[in-house]
Design a protein around this motif. Structure first.
Motif, PDB file in Angstrom:
ATOM      1  N   LEU A  54       5.824  22.667 -48.333  1.00  0.00           N
ATOM      2  CA  LEU A  54       7.275  22.676 -48.495  1.00  0.00           C
ATOM      3  C   LEU A  54       7.686  21.898 -49.743  1.00  0.00           C
ATOM      4  CD1 LEU A  54       8.320  22.038 -44.776  1.00  0.00           C
ATOM      5  CD2 LEU A  54       8.351  24.217 -46.006  1.00  0.00           C
ATOM      6  N   ASP A  55       6.995  20.783 -49.988  1.00  0.00           N
ATOM      7  CA  ASP A  55       7.266  19.997 -51.192  1.00  0.00           C
ATOM      8  C   ASP A  55       6.952  20.802 -52.448  1.00  0.00           C
ATOM      9  OD1 ASP A  55       6.933  18.402 -48.879  1.00  0.00           O
ATOM     10  OD2 ASP A  55       6.704  16.619 -50.097  1.00  0.00           O
ATOM     11  N   GLU A  56       5.800  21.458 -52.419  1.00  0.00           N
ATOM     12  CA  GLU A  56       5.379  22.214 -53.595  1.00  0.00           C
ATOM     13  C   GLU A  56       6.335  23.366 -53.879  1.00  0.00           C
ATOM     14  OE1 GLU A  56       1.448  23.391 -52.667  1.00  0.00           O
ATOM     15  OE2 GLU A  56       0.616  21.346 -52.701  1.00  0.00           O
ATOM     16  N   ALA A  57       6.783  24.047 -52.832  1.00  0.00           N
ATOM     17  CA  ALA A  57       7.733  25.146 -53.021  1.00  0.00           C
ATOM     18  C   ALA A  57       9.057  24.641 -53.584  1.00  0.00           C
ATOM     19  CB  ALA A  57       7.961  25.865 -51.694  1.00  0.00           C
ATOM     20  N   ALA A  58       9.498  23.465 -53.126  1.00  0.00           N
ATOM     21  CA  ALA A  58      10.746  22.903 -53.623  1.00  0.00           C
ATOM     22  C   ALA A  58      10.614  22.475 -55.080  1.00  0.00           C
ATOM     23  CB  ALA A  58      11.162  21.713 -52.759  1.00  0.00           C
ATOM     24  N   ARG A  59       9.453  21.947 -55.453  1.00  0.00           N
ATOM     25  CA  ARG A  59       9.255  21.531 -56.850  1.00  0.00           C
ATOM     26  C   ARG A  59       9.251  22.741 -57.783  1.00  0.00           C
ATOM     27  NH1 ARG A  59       5.862  17.539 -54.574  1.00  0.00           N
ATOM     28  NH2 ARG A  59       6.681  15.439 -54.999  1.00  0.00           N
ATOM     29  N   ILE A  60       8.698  23.856 -57.314  1.00  0.00           N
ATOM     30  CA  ILE A  60       8.714  25.078 -58.130  1.00  0.00           C
ATOM     31  C   ILE A  60      10.147  25.508 -58.405  1.00  0.00           C
ATOM     32  CG2 ILE A  60       8.117  27.529 -58.127  1.00  0.00           C
ATOM     33  CD1 ILE A  60       5.607  26.823 -56.557  1.00  0.00           C
ATOM     34  N   TRP A  87      15.897  14.267 -49.310  1.00  0.00           N
ATOM     35  CA  TRP A  87      17.197  14.378 -48.648  1.00  0.00           C
ATOM     36  C   TRP A  87      17.468  15.776 -48.102  1.00  0.00           C
ATOM     37  CZ3 TRP A  87      19.585  10.185 -47.249  1.00  0.00           C
ATOM     38  CH2 TRP A  87      19.414   9.000 -47.981  1.00  0.00           C
ATOM     39  N   ARG A  88      16.990  16.823 -48.792  1.00  0.00           N
ATOM     40  CA  ARG A  88      17.334  18.186 -48.395  1.00  0.00           C
ATOM     41  C   ARG A  88      16.304  18.837 -47.482  1.00  0.00           C
ATOM     42  NH1 ARG A  88      19.241  20.543 -54.345  1.00  0.00           N
ATOM     43  NH2 ARG A  88      20.913  19.010 -54.690  1.00  0.00           N
ATOM     44  N   ILE A  89      15.045  18.418 -47.570  1.00  0.00           N
ATOM     45  CA  ILE A  89      13.991  19.103 -46.819  1.00  0.00           C
ATOM     46  C   ILE A  89      13.344  18.179 -45.787  1.00  0.00           C
ATOM     47  CG2 ILE A  89      11.760  20.282 -47.000  1.00  0.00           C
ATOM     48  CD1 ILE A  89      12.609  21.192 -49.791  1.00  0.00           C
ATOM     49  N   ILE A  90      12.822  17.054 -46.249  1.00  0.00           N
ATOM     50  CA  ILE A  90      12.041  16.180 -45.369  1.00  0.00           C
ATOM     51  C   ILE A  90      12.908  15.529 -44.308  1.00  0.00           C
ATOM     52  CG2 ILE A  90      10.551  14.156 -45.274  1.00  0.00           C
ATOM     53  CD1 ILE A  90       9.287  16.611 -46.573  1.00  0.00           C
ATOM     54  N   LEU A  91      14.043  14.962 -44.714  1.00  0.00           N
ATOM     55  CA  LEU A  91      14.885  14.223 -43.767  1.00  0.00           C
ATOM     56  C   LEU A  91      15.378  15.091 -42.606  1.00  0.00           C
ATOM     57  CD1 LEU A  91      15.678  11.253 -43.670  1.00  0.00           C
ATOM     58  CD2 LEU A  91      17.877  11.862 -44.672  1.00  0.00           C
ATOM     59  N   PRO A  92      15.849  16.326 -42.841  1.00  0.00           N
ATOM     60  CA  PRO A  92      16.237  17.162 -41.689  1.00  0.00           C
ATOM     61  C   PRO A  92      15.077  17.468 -40.750  1.00  0.00           C
ATOM     62  CG  PRO A  92      17.210  18.011 -43.712  1.00  0.00           C
ATOM     63  CD  PRO A  92      16.229  16.969 -44.117  1.00  0.00           C
ATOM     64  N   ALA A 130      13.335   2.660 -43.751  1.00  0.00           N
ATOM     65  CA  ALA A 130      12.015   3.009 -43.228  1.00  0.00           C
ATOM     66  C   ALA A 130      11.635   4.440 -43.571  1.00  0.00           C
ATOM     67  CB  ALA A 130      11.989   2.811 -41.709  1.00  0.00           C
ATOM     68  N   SER A 131      12.577   5.377 -43.522  1.00  0.00           N
ATOM     69  CA  SER A 131      12.257   6.774 -43.845  1.00  0.00           C
ATOM     70  C   SER A 131      11.936   6.939 -45.321  1.00  0.00           C
ATOM     71  CB  SER A 131      13.426   7.685 -43.456  1.00  0.00           C
ATOM     72  OG  SER A 131      14.609   7.335 -44.157  1.00  0.00           O
ATOM     73  N   MET A 132      12.668   6.265 -46.193  1.00  0.00           N
ATOM     74  CA  MET A 132      12.373   6.338 -47.620  1.00  0.00           C
ATOM     75  C   MET A 132      11.008   5.713 -47.922  1.00  0.00           C
ATOM     76  SD  MET A 132      16.151   5.466 -49.196  1.00  0.00           S
ATOM     77  CE  MET A 132      15.618   5.617 -50.894  1.00  0.00           C
ATOM     78  N   ALA A 133      10.713   4.577 -47.285  1.00  0.00           N
ATOM     79  CA  ALA A 133       9.416   3.934 -47.494  1.00  0.00           C
ATOM     80  C   ALA A 133       8.283   4.821 -46.993  1.00  0.00           C
ATOM     81  CB  ALA A 133       9.389   2.579 -46.786  1.00  0.00           C
ATOM     82  N   ALA A 134       8.475   5.450 -45.831  1.00  0.00           N
ATOM     83  CA  ALA A 134       7.437   6.329 -45.288  1.00  0.00           C
ATOM     84  C   ALA A 134       7.208   7.536 -46.188  1.00  0.00           C
ATOM     85  CB  ALA A 134       7.835   6.780 -43.881  1.00  0.00           C
TER      86      ALA A 134
END
Length: 276
Positions: A166-172, A182-187, A86-90
């Motif tokens: 947060l996603d954009e900063a991680a992609r940079i 796994w490292r940012i969203i899930l926690p 469910a978390s991966m799908a969301a």
């Protein structure tokens, strides 16, 4: 005066509702310490003498140790699998654009409003027969994980509150979609995952019909909800209501533990939604 009267009515309503919810639980708990004769006669709530041995007999007769382990296995694996799926799908639905997203969300939503109960047991069982998973609890786990729509929407609504910056900063920094998840969203989704775990565990723990059907040929794999039925009749075919009540109280204990563990996450998510 009008505002005070409204508050009084509100508190009376809440009090009556609480009493209606708590009263059966209290009666069950007190009845678990009564003798079978006292319960059969009725007319009293408190036992005349406390029969603590009811719990010991219920534990032995229903083989609680084995059935509790089976229920923990079923509920634990279902909870872990459901939260992962469910978390991966969301995350994919909220963060990634792909063809057919609206159709996928509509299908997920439609499964929440269609409840046909035992009608789906036969096709589910036939499917598990083809997968050779019809004589163990893994088939039940797979079926329960597939019904994750409710948890999917809980996590999806929680995920929308997490900033995309947060996603954009991680992609940079060169992080992939999987790494971001796994490292940012899930926690950051821990409160939502705690609520999802609470609902999923309780639903799997209380599941009765599917474990009964899938373990008919292997009684050693039956869950606690199925095993409680063994307490209904004794060796002389007499109804053992006192043992059934004691067994029911024992079966509630793991749910109380899970609730206390997940309660903090539930309160955090509720407070966050009210604040938003």
């Amino acid at each position: 005066m009008g505002k005070l009267g409204g508050r009084v009515l509100l508190w009376l309503f809440l009090l009556v509702t609480a009493l209606l919810i708590v009263f059966p639980v209290v009666v069950t708990f007190l009845g678990s310490f009564m003798s079978n004769i006292e319960i059969t006669k009725g007319g009293q709530i408190f036992p005349s003498s406390w029969h603590f041995a009811n719990y010991k007999e219920a534990w032995v007769q229903a083989n609680f140790a084995r059935f509790t382990w089976n229920s923990l296995f079923l509920s634990g694996t279902t909870t872990i699998g459901t939260l992962i799926v469910a978390s991966m799908a969301a995350y994919v639905v909220d963060r990634i654009h792909f063809p057919g997203k609206a159709i996928y969300v509509a299908i997920q939503a439609s499964t929440m409003f269609i409840s046909i109960g035992a009608v789906v047991i036969r096709p589910q069982f036939e499917l598990m027969v083809k997968l050779h998973m019809n004589t163990n609890l893994w088939g039940v786990v797979l079926i329960l994980i597939s019904g994750h729509a409710y948890i999917f929407f809980i996590l999806l609504s929680f995920l929308k509150g997490i900033s995309r910056e947060l996603d954009e900063a991680a992609r940079i920094d060169g992080c992939s979609n999987a790494g971001i998840f796994w490292r940012i969203i899930l926690p950051l989704m821990r409160p939502g995952l705690g609520v999802g775990a609470l609902f999923t565990f309780c639903g799997a723990w209380n599941e009765y019909l599917r474990p009964l059907v899938f373990t008919m040929t292997n009684p050693k794999l039956q869950t606690l909800t199925v095993g409680l039925s063994y307490l209904r009749y004794g060796a002389s075919a007499a109804v053992q209501t006192h043992y059934m009540l004691a067994g029911a109280c024992l079966s509630i204990l793991p749910l109380l533990v899970v609730y206390m563990v997940a309660n903090r996450s539930f309160m955090q998510m509720t407070a966050g939604s009210l604040k938003g």
